[in-house]
Design a protein around this motif. Sequence first.
Motif, PDB file in Angstrom:
ATOM      1  N   GLY A 192       0.812  -1.215   0.000  1.00  8.31           N
ATOM      2  CA  GLY A 192       0.000   0.000   0.000  1.00  8.31           C
ATOM      3  C   GLY A 192       0.842   1.260   0.000  1.00  8.31           C
ATOM      4  O   GLY A 192       0.552   2.219  -0.716  1.00  8.31           O
ATOM      5  N   LEU A 193       1.912   1.264   0.795  1.00  9.25           N
ATOM      6  CA  LEU A 193       2.803   2.430   0.844  1.00  9.25           C
ATOM      7  C   LEU A 193       3.516   2.627  -0.490  1.00  9.25           C
ATOM      8  O   LEU A 193       3.680   3.764  -0.957  1.00  9.25           O
ATOM      9  CB  LEU A 193       3.828   2.242   1.972  1.00  9.25           C
ATOM     10  N   CYS A 194       3.957   1.537  -1.098  1.00 11.48           N
ATOM     11  CA  CYS A 194       4.644   1.638  -2.391  1.00 11.48           C
ATOM     12  C   CYS A 194       3.712   2.172  -3.473  1.00 11.48           C
ATOM     13  O   CYS A 194       4.122   2.974  -4.324  1.00 11.48           O
ATOM     14  CB  CYS A 194       5.201   0.274  -2.800  1.00 11.48           C
ATOM     15  N   ASN A 195       2.461   1.719  -3.454  1.00 13.10           N
ATOM     16  CA  ASN A 195       1.501   2.180  -4.458  1.00 13.10           C
ATOM     17  C   ASN A 195       1.256   3.678  -4.366  1.00 13.10           C
ATOM     18  O   ASN A 195       0.918   4.315  -5.368  1.00 13.10           O
ATOM     19  CB  ASN A 195       0.171   1.431  -4.297  1.00 13.10           C
ATOM     20  N   LEU A 196       1.436   4.236  -3.178  1.00 12.75           N
ATOM     21  CA  LEU A 196       1.248   5.678  -2.996  1.00 12.75           C
ATOM     22  C   LEU A 196       2.567   6.445  -3.104  1.00 12.75           C
ATOM     23  O   LEU A 196       2.600   7.658  -2.870  1.00 12.75           O
ATOM     24  CB  LEU A 196       0.591   5.952  -1.639  1.00 12.75           C
ATOM     25  N   GLY A 197       3.648   5.736  -3.425  1.00 10.41           N
ATOM     26  CA  GLY A 197       4.946   6.399  -3.573  1.00 10.41           C
ATOM     27  C   GLY A 197       5.595   6.803  -2.268  1.00 10.41           C
ATOM     28  O   GLY A 197       6.512   7.633  -2.259  1.00 10.41           O
ATOM     29  N   ARG A 198       5.159   6.198  -1.176  1.00 13.62           N
ATOM     30  CA  ARG A 198       5.742   6.539   0.135  1.00 13.62           C
ATOM     31  C   ARG A 198       6.874   5.565   0.434  1.00 13.62           C
ATOM     32  O   ARG A 198       6.789   4.683   1.285  1.00 13.62           O
ATOM     33  CB  ARG A 198       4.639   6.514   1.195  1.00 13.62           C
ATOM     34  N   TRP A 199       7.962   5.728  -0.343  1.00 17.93           N
ATOM     35  CA  TRP A 199       9.068   4.766  -0.331  1.00 17.93           C
ATOM     36  C   TRP A 199       9.749   4.673   1.038  1.00 17.93           C
ATOM     37  O   TRP A 199      10.057   3.571   1.504  1.00 17.93           O
ATOM     38  CB  TRP A 199      10.091   5.143  -1.396  1.00 17.93           C
ATOM     39  N   ASP A 200      10.014   5.818   1.644  1.00 15.23           N
ATOM     40  CA  ASP A 200      10.753   5.810   2.918  1.00 15.23           C
ATOM     41  C   ASP A 200       9.998   5.042   4.001  1.00 15.23           C
ATOM     42  O   ASP A 200      10.585   4.282   4.773  1.00 15.23           O
ATOM     43  CB  ASP A 200      11.037   7.246   3.377  1.00 15.23           C
TER      44      ASP A 200
END
Length: 569
Positions: free
Chosen positions: A273-281
């Motif tokens: 879910g975080l990756c899909n929103l570009g929240r890599w860190d």
Amino acid sequence: MMSAIIASIINRGILVQFQFQFHCRFGFRFHPQFVLRNYSSYSGTFPTRRCVDVVDDPQLFIQSVRQQCKLGFSGVDIPVSIFHQLNCFRPRPSIVVFNQLFTAMCKIRPHPPLSTVITFCYQLELSGLRPDRHSVGILANCYSRLGRYIKLGYPPDAVIITTLLNGLIASDKLRMAIQLLDKMVKLGIQPTLVTYGAMFKGLCRIGDNAAALRLLRNMESKAPFKPDVVIYNTLIDSLGKDQLLPQALGLFKEMKTKGILPNVITYSTLIRGLCNLGRWDEAKDLLSEMLNNSIAPDIETYNTLIDMYCKEGNVDEARAILELMTERGVHPNVITYSALLDGYCLRGEMAKAENLVDIMVKDGIVPNIVTFSTLINGYCKSKQVDKAVENRLQFALQKFEEMKDRGVAPNVFTYSSLLHGLLKMLKNAQVDRAISLHREMENNGVASNIRMYSVIINGLCEAGRLAEAAEVFSYLVAKGRLGDATELLKEMADNGCSPHECTYNTIIKAFLNANDVAKALHYLHIMRGQGFAADAATASLFLGLLTDPNVNDADKALLQKYFLERHGM
């Protein structure tokens, strides 16, 4: 109305369907006509007894039946034969053996013979073999999956209610399932963790996260047990899919506070879910927490991370993760390789992409359409000198042929990428190959879209093969796709490939044949402005419309006005 019916039914401890009666205290009775109607799953006759073979050792036969039931059945014929053989034994096997057979029959895919199981239960009851609780559960399962309900002669227990709930949920009758759960609690029947799990899956499947969260709070306040990690995972996954990640992360924090330990599914779901929103860190932090808690990532976790790093442009880090997962005994799959391959292609590192494909094949991973399409697209879009591009195009064509040899059917995007690359070469041999490829595509039933026609026509125009470009355009018009044709005309002009006289005459005649005089005159005006003239066939159509009784007065007025203004064509 429905809630009143449900309340009335459950208050009597029953669920009713037709005239069917089911008494479970000392046996059960079926309405014979109803049972005969339900024998439709089995194509044979309706025998009362069929003893065709003599079994020397009944106990050995029963033992083999138990083993077969564990392995499962692929069709209905064998279990039907087994039932009749067991029913012929004297003394008859216990109800437990028949229950095992019926359970296995209910698992036959894709069409379990549920009605046949009901019929067999009827036959056993008629012959004096009493059912037990498990038999009741099997029948409840059959009826609920058929969208029907049974009448019970006593208040059902949690197992039966859970079975009925599953049936209601599977039949998309979630509102009735919720009402049944509420009534179950009011009757003093305590739902089990399995009961709640079924409800959460049903609510999350339809995306009703608000109701699922209310059920969670209700469960926490009323149930003698607490939600487990499976229930939290179901909710977190549903929230993540609906892009409600803050709520998902809130539940993640809550479960840890309550001492419910997250597992690999929890972490993988949140990382995705975080990756899909570009929240890599944040995704990397969650991975670190996961590893610190000695939770080993699974293939889905690794694939998510590799895809994340590749989209971030950090392919070297993604390759390091591939090596790490291999060291830890997690074998990469086609999704793993395809994600990494996409990273190399995005960076134009085609040599590394080639090497990766070789490794993939050596590992026994069969490339799929995503793999091939990614590779072909990478070569066709590679910005290098002409000779290098041609070499890569040949490699792309080679991979394209390999894809077909492996039985992977190319789609419109695969063909489009190859056609784009071939036509960009501006060499007659490659243009001929592109035309042949387009013909092959349509023969294989892959429909061209407007983008495909644009690529072909613009490529032909750039190669100086204007007559062929006009032929392709005429073919599009002949198929009746006038909307696509007009869009293509504009795109051709925008790309510097201006339509010529033949192209304009083709679309004008098409609009005239479709009785759209206004659009025909519109394109005639544009054509005249480009210095082109209507050909004899087009002029004849226009003149014929002036005396055609089927043409309305408004269109005739447009034609007369145009002729007066232009003094003829």
